[in-house]
Design an enzyme around this catalytic site. Structure first.
Site, PDB file in Angstrom:
ATOM      1  N   LEU A  53      21.517  73.345  33.811  1.00 40.79           N
ATOM      2  CA  LEU A  53      20.869  71.693  34.115  1.00 40.79           C
ATOM      3  C   LEU A  53      20.572  71.997  35.496  1.00 40.79           C
ATOM      4  O   LEU A  53      21.597  71.932  36.525  1.00 40.79           O
ATOM      5  CB  LEU A  53      21.588  70.425  34.015  1.00 40.79           C
ATOM      6  CG  LEU A  53      22.195  70.472  32.387  1.00 40.79           C
ATOM      7  CD1 LEU A  53      22.860  69.235  32.310  1.00 40.79           C
ATOM      8  CD2 LEU A  53      20.929  70.544  31.433  1.00 40.79           C
ATOM      9  N   ALA A 109      17.479  70.185  36.699  1.00 45.22           N
ATOM     10  CA  ALA A 109      16.270  69.309  37.249  1.00 45.22           C
ATOM     11  C   ALA A 109      16.484  68.242  38.279  1.00 45.22           C
ATOM     12  O   ALA A 109      15.559  67.620  38.586  1.00 45.22           O
ATOM     13  CB  ALA A 109      15.923  68.842  35.858  1.00 45.22           C
ATOM     14  N   ARG A 148      21.966  62.620  46.661  1.00 42.81           N
ATOM     15  CA  ARG A 148      23.140  62.648  47.544  1.00 42.81           C
ATOM     16  C   ARG A 148      23.099  63.694  49.019  1.00 42.81           C
ATOM     17  O   ARG A 148      24.031  63.611  49.764  1.00 42.81           O
ATOM     18  CB  ARG A 148      24.466  62.550  46.839  1.00 42.81           C
ATOM     19  CG  ARG A 148      24.722  61.302  46.017  1.00 42.81           C
ATOM     20  CD  ARG A 148      25.739  61.277  44.998  1.00 42.81           C
ATOM     21  NE  ARG A 148      25.208  62.177  43.974  1.00 42.81           N
ATOM     22  CZ  ARG A 148      25.729  62.475  42.865  1.00 42.81           C
ATOM     23  NH1 ARG A 148      27.380  61.845  42.876  1.00 42.81           N
ATOM     24  NH2 ARG A 148      25.397  63.058  41.605  1.00 42.81           N
ATOM     25  N   LYS A 197      18.528  70.051  45.275  1.00 41.65           N
ATOM     26  CA  LYS A 197      19.886  70.357  45.443  1.00 41.65           C
ATOM     27  C   LYS A 197      20.161  71.887  45.008  1.00 41.65           C
ATOM     28  O   LYS A 197      20.943  72.665  45.695  1.00 41.65           O
ATOM     29  CB  LYS A 197      20.715  69.449  44.754  1.00 41.65           C
ATOM     30  CG  LYS A 197      22.202  69.714  44.723  1.00 41.65           C
ATOM     31  CD  LYS A 197      23.011  68.606  44.136  1.00 41.65           C
ATOM     32  CE  LYS A 197      23.110  68.508  42.724  1.00 41.65           C
ATOM     33  NZ  LYS A 197      23.909  67.219  42.333  1.00 41.65           N
ATOM     34  N   SER A 240      26.316  73.101  34.932  1.00 40.01           N
ATOM     35  CA  SER A 240      25.381  72.479  35.816  1.00 40.01           C
ATOM     36  C   SER A 240      24.790  73.359  36.919  1.00 40.01           C
ATOM     37  O   SER A 240      25.620  74.346  37.026  1.00 40.01           O
ATOM     38  CB  SER A 240      26.047  71.339  36.391  1.00 40.01           C
ATOM     39  OG  SER A 240      26.181  70.192  35.393  1.00 40.01           O
ATOM     40  N   GLY A 241      23.717  73.318  37.595  1.00 38.97           N
ATOM     41  CA  GLY A 241      23.203  74.215  38.346  1.00 38.97           C
ATOM     42  C   GLY A 241      23.958  74.014  39.828  1.00 38.97           C
ATOM     43  O   GLY A 241      23.783  74.694  40.670  1.00 38.97           O
ATOM     44  N   GLY A 283      33.345  62.654  35.768  1.00 31.81           N
ATOM     45  CA  GLY A 283      33.602  61.990  34.588  1.00 31.81           C
ATOM     46  C   GLY A 283      35.012  62.131  34.169  1.00 31.81           C
ATOM     47  O   GLY A 283      35.802  63.163  34.287  1.00 31.81           O
ATOM     48  N   GLU A 289      32.124  57.917  32.535  1.00 28.51           N
ATOM     49  CA  GLU A 289      31.787  58.314  33.859  1.00 28.51           C
ATOM     50  C   GLU A 289      32.270  57.355  34.966  1.00 28.51           C
ATOM     51  O   GLU A 289      32.760  56.251  34.812  1.00 28.51           O
ATOM     52  CB  GLU A 289      30.283  58.130  33.925  1.00 28.51           C
ATOM     53  CG  GLU A 289      29.607  59.103  33.240  1.00 28.51           C
ATOM     54  CD  GLU A 289      29.764  60.591  33.625  1.00 28.51           C
ATOM     55  OE1 GLU A 289      29.351  60.984  34.972  1.00 28.51           O
ATOM     56  OE2 GLU A 289      30.515  61.534  32.948  1.00 28.51           O
ATOM     57  N   ASN A 345       4.571  97.292  75.986  1.00 28.52           N
ATOM     58  CA  ASN A 345       3.748  97.423  74.642  1.00 28.52           C
ATOM     59  C   ASN A 345       2.780  96.781  74.344  1.00 28.52           C
ATOM     60  O   ASN A 345       1.893  96.739  73.433  1.00 28.52           O
ATOM     61  CB  ASN A 345       4.738  97.541  73.420  1.00 28.52           C
ATOM     62  CG  ASN A 345       5.472  96.121  73.365  1.00 28.52           C
ATOM     63  OD1 ASN A 345       5.712  95.249  74.078  1.00 28.52           O
ATOM     64  ND2 ASN A 345       5.971  95.712  72.307  1.00 28.52           N
TER      65      ASN A 345
HETATM   66  C1  UD1 Z   1      28.183  65.169  35.703  1.00 27.83           C
HETATM   67  C2  UD1 Z   1      28.772  64.650  34.561  1.00 27.83           C
HETATM   68  C3  UD1 Z   1      30.345  64.463  34.889  1.00 27.83           C
HETATM   69  C4  UD1 Z   1      31.156  65.445  35.355  1.00 27.83           C
HETATM   70  C5  UD1 Z   1      30.453  66.183  36.527  1.00 27.83           C
HETATM   71  C6  UD1 Z   1      30.721  67.636  36.802  1.00 27.83           C
HETATM   72  C7  UD1 Z   1      27.108  63.332  33.087  1.00 27.83           C
HETATM   73  C8  UD1 Z   1      26.841  62.241  32.788  1.00 27.83           C
HETATM   74  N1  UD1 Z   1      28.249  63.511  34.217  1.00 27.83           N
HETATM   75  O1  UD1 Z   1      28.220  64.074  36.786  1.00 27.83           O
HETATM   76  O2  UD1 Z   1      30.977  63.870  33.637  1.00 27.83           O
HETATM   77  O3  UD1 Z   1      32.104  65.160  35.792  1.00 27.83           O
HETATM   78  O4  UD1 Z   1      28.905  66.324  36.342  1.00 27.83           O
HETATM   79  O5  UD1 Z   1      30.157  68.034  37.891  1.00 27.83           O
HETATM   80  O6  UD1 Z   1      26.822  64.398  32.858  1.00 27.83           O
HETATM   81  N2  UD1 Z   1      20.410  66.849  35.925  1.00 27.83           N
HETATM   82  C9  UD1 Z   1      19.130  67.087  35.341  1.00 27.83           C
HETATM   83  N3  UD1 Z   1      18.589  66.353  34.688  1.00 27.83           N
HETATM   84  C10 UD1 Z   1      19.055  64.767  35.049  1.00 27.83           C
HETATM   85  C11 UD1 Z   1      20.043  64.672  35.784  1.00 27.83           C
HETATM   86  C12 UD1 Z   1      20.763  65.753  36.128  1.00 27.83           C
HETATM   87  O7  UD1 Z   1      18.767  68.229  35.162  1.00 27.83           O
HETATM   88  O8  UD1 Z   1      18.121  63.967  34.483  1.00 27.83           O
HETATM   89  C13 UD1 Z   1      21.190  68.030  36.446  1.00 27.83           C
HETATM   90  C14 UD1 Z   1      21.321  68.063  37.770  1.00 27.83           C
HETATM   91  O9  UD1 Z   1      20.554  68.649  38.634  1.00 27.83           O
HETATM   92  C15 UD1 Z   1      22.820  68.688  37.977  1.00 27.83           C
HETATM   93  C16 UD1 Z   1      23.612  68.630  36.791  1.00 27.83           C
HETATM   94  O10 UD1 Z   1      22.494  67.931  35.770  1.00 27.83           O
HETATM   95  O11 UD1 Z   1      22.684  70.007  38.100  1.00 27.83           O
HETATM   96  C17 UD1 Z   1      24.602  67.376  36.645  1.00 27.83           C
HETATM   97  O12 UD1 Z   1      23.958  66.277  37.453  1.00 27.83           O
HETATM   98  P1  UD1 Z   1      24.544  65.187  38.575  1.00 27.83           P
HETATM   99  O13 UD1 Z   1      23.756  64.144  38.601  1.00 27.83           O
HETATM  100  O14 UD1 Z   1      24.899  66.040  39.443  1.00 27.83           O
HETATM  101  O15 UD1 Z   1      25.957  64.646  37.650  1.00 27.83           O
HETATM  102  P2  UD1 Z   1      27.417  64.209  37.926  1.00 27.83           P
HETATM  103  O16 UD1 Z   1      27.157  63.114  38.758  1.00 27.83           O
HETATM  104  O17 UD1 Z   1      27.875  65.182  39.104  1.00 27.83           O
HETATM  105 CA    CA Z   2      27.014  67.023  39.958  1.00 29.49          CA
END
Ligand code: UD1
Ligand code: CA
Length: 458
Positions: free
Chosen positions: A9, A11, A16, A23, A101-102, A140, A155, A386
């Site tokens: 993930l 996107a 923050r 990010k 997650s990315g 979460g 969450e 030069n």
């Molecule tokens: C998320 C989890 C949380 C977990 C944490 C771990 C959810 C709802 N929450 O929270 O339970 O403890 O990760 O790090 O999943 N992203 C998308 N599209 C979106 C939203 C997010 O691609 O519409 C991607 C972001 O770029 C990111 C990843 O998903 O890489 C996680 O999103 P982020 O907003 O960072 O979630 P957290 O609040 O960290």
């Molecule tokens: Ca995150």
């Protein structure tokens, strides 16, 4: 056929981070966070890797290229919605799909492997990768029932006081039965504090369907760290740096102060090299065996062969061969090649030049757009002139020549081998073999003149 897949993930905008850069493209020890994740995923050997992109899609695709497939999430409606975008690619497959997650750059392939194995052994619909921390804020939480069985993930923003006290967190990594994942995603909604479609809601849905929910607890919370802001970015960098430095030390490199040594992830270093505090090694640099890198040296994208000494100097896009040395306070600018046994002393700047074996450039000298042969002695304060204000020109100096101190060599210029340039000369005509060139005002001595000066002393 049972396939192994991963959805990354990537996107989100990363509000923050307060950054113009998306990010997942922020770097940790020289590599973008999303590249770190992909690199580890690749080692597990997947049938499909799909990266979900949205904000900065072009930039992320440019960064990762053809190593992954892409699904586009036009609007960032939450992590569940993000995974849905991969349905076109993965929806019909049998097998296991891992979601990561990315923005969690510290995960290792070993942990992903362990998760797959655990998931298979539990025959679960989903296995959540969890960890424990005394500072769970932002993550979460894993809600278990009185028997310790996982019920759901809540969450931070939706958690009650009691739930906020839970120290077992969702790392954001899961192994799903692929079919169960995509069918459950159709049932999630956005009725929560953030108005988002949460991937985490899939857990409760699967639970209600009577499916098995497993949790695989990892020991090292720090490996699971998510980077949402710059404070976390610096913490992740520290942890990654420690890992990199320890790996080099185990391979025979002496790092005098590992807490103050900055080595990017793609650097190679030979055994018995000694690295003093404050050194930075960047991009794709390669350092040979038995080198000495003095305090606060910085080496970017360069190759140092064996036995090279760098004393407090900056080296960019250049190469130094066996036994050469530089510094203190010198600078190799891009496209410089420094031969074996070459000595570059203090305050020497070299740009786009080749210096062959055993030539010495001891002090206060600029070498730009030049080709220097072997065994040349360049005196103090020599300038290779030069630039004529419009174009750069080249100077060639042959083997065994001597360039006297405080000379200017005005390019284009050819100084043959075995020739001698007298100190203080400004040379703009070619010099032939065995010639001595001298180009300076003759000295006049005025006898007794000192006594005529107003400030003379007897
Ligand atoms: C998320 C989890 C949380 C977990 C944490 C771990 C959810 C709802 N929450 O929270 O339970 O403890 O990760 O790090 O999943 N992203 C998308 N599209 C979106 C939203 C997010 O691609 O519409 C991607 C972001 O770029 C990111 C990843 O998903 O890489 C996680 O999103 P982020 O907003 O960072 O979630 P957290 O609040 O960290
Ligand atoms: Ca995150």
């Amino acid at each position: 056929m049972a396939t192994k897949n991963t959805v990354i993930l990537a996107a989100g905008k990363g509000t923050r981070m307060k950054s113009k850069l998306y990010k997942v493209l922020h770097r940790v020890c020289g590599r973008t966070m999303v590249d770190h994740v992909l690199t580890q995923v690749e080692q597990v050997k997947m049938d499909n890797i799909v990266t979900v992109v949205g904000h900065g899609a072009d930039a992320v695709e440019k960064e990762l290229g053809s190593r992954t497939k892409y699904a586009v999430q036009e609007e960032q409606l939450g992590t569940g919605h993000a995974v849905m975008q991969a349905e076109d690619i993965l929806g019909n497959l049998d097998g296991i799909t891992m979601v990561v997650s990315g923005d969690t750059p510290l995960f290792t392939a070993q942990t992903f492997d362990n998760l797959f194995e655990y998931h298979k052994s539990k025959k679960a619909a989903v296995t959540i990768l969890t960890s424990h921390t005394d500072e769970p804020t932002g993550y979460g939480r894993i809600v278990r029932n009185s028997l310790g069985i996982v019920e759901r993930i809540v969450e931070q923003k939706d958690a009650s006081k009691e739930e906020q006290a839970i120290t077992e967190i969702n790392t954001g990594v899961y192994a799903f039965d692929n079919q169960a994942l995509f069918s459950a995603l159709h049932s999630i909604n956005n009725e929560n504090a953030q108005g988002e479609y949460y991937l985490t809601d899939v857990i409760e849905i699967l639970k209600k369907q009577g499916k098995t929910i497993a949790a695989f607890q990892m020991d090292d919370f720090y490996e699971s760290m998510g980077v949402n802001d710059r404070v976390a970015l610096s913490k992740a960098t520290k942890i990654m740096q420690r890992r990199i430095n320890e790996a080099h030390m185990k391979d025979g490199v002496t790092i005098v102060d590992p807490d103050n040594t900055y080595i990017d992830v793609d650097i190679k270093i030979g055994a018995d090299t000694v690295i003093e505090p404050g050194v930075q090694l960047k991009n794709h640099s390669v350092i040979g065996e038995n080198c000495y890198l003095g305090a606060h040296s910085e080496i970017r994208n360069s190759t140092l062969h064996d036995n090279v000494t760098v004393t407090s100097s900056l080296i960019e896009d250049s190469e130094m061969f066996d036994g050469s040395d530089i510094g203190p306070n010198s600078h190799l600018r891009p496209e410089s090649s420094i031969g074996k046994g070459v000595h570059l002393g203090n305050f020497v700047e070299v740009k786009k030049s080749t210096i062959e074996d055993n030539t010495k450039v001891g002090h206060l000298t600029y070498v730009g757009n030049a080709k220097l042969g072997k065994n040349i002695n360049v005196g103090c304060g020599v300038v290779f002139v030069n630039y004529d204000g419009a174009k750069k020109h080249e100077t060639v100096v042959g083997d065994d020549s001597f360039i006297g101190s405080n000379s200017n060599l005005i390019a284009p210029l050819n100084v043959a081998d075995h020739s001698f340039i007298a100190a203080g000369s400004t040379i703009n005509k070619d010099v032939e073999r065995y010639d001595m060139a001298i180009a300076r005002e003759r000295q006049t001595n005025k006898p007794g003149y000192f006594k005529k000066l107003p400030y003379q002393k007897d």
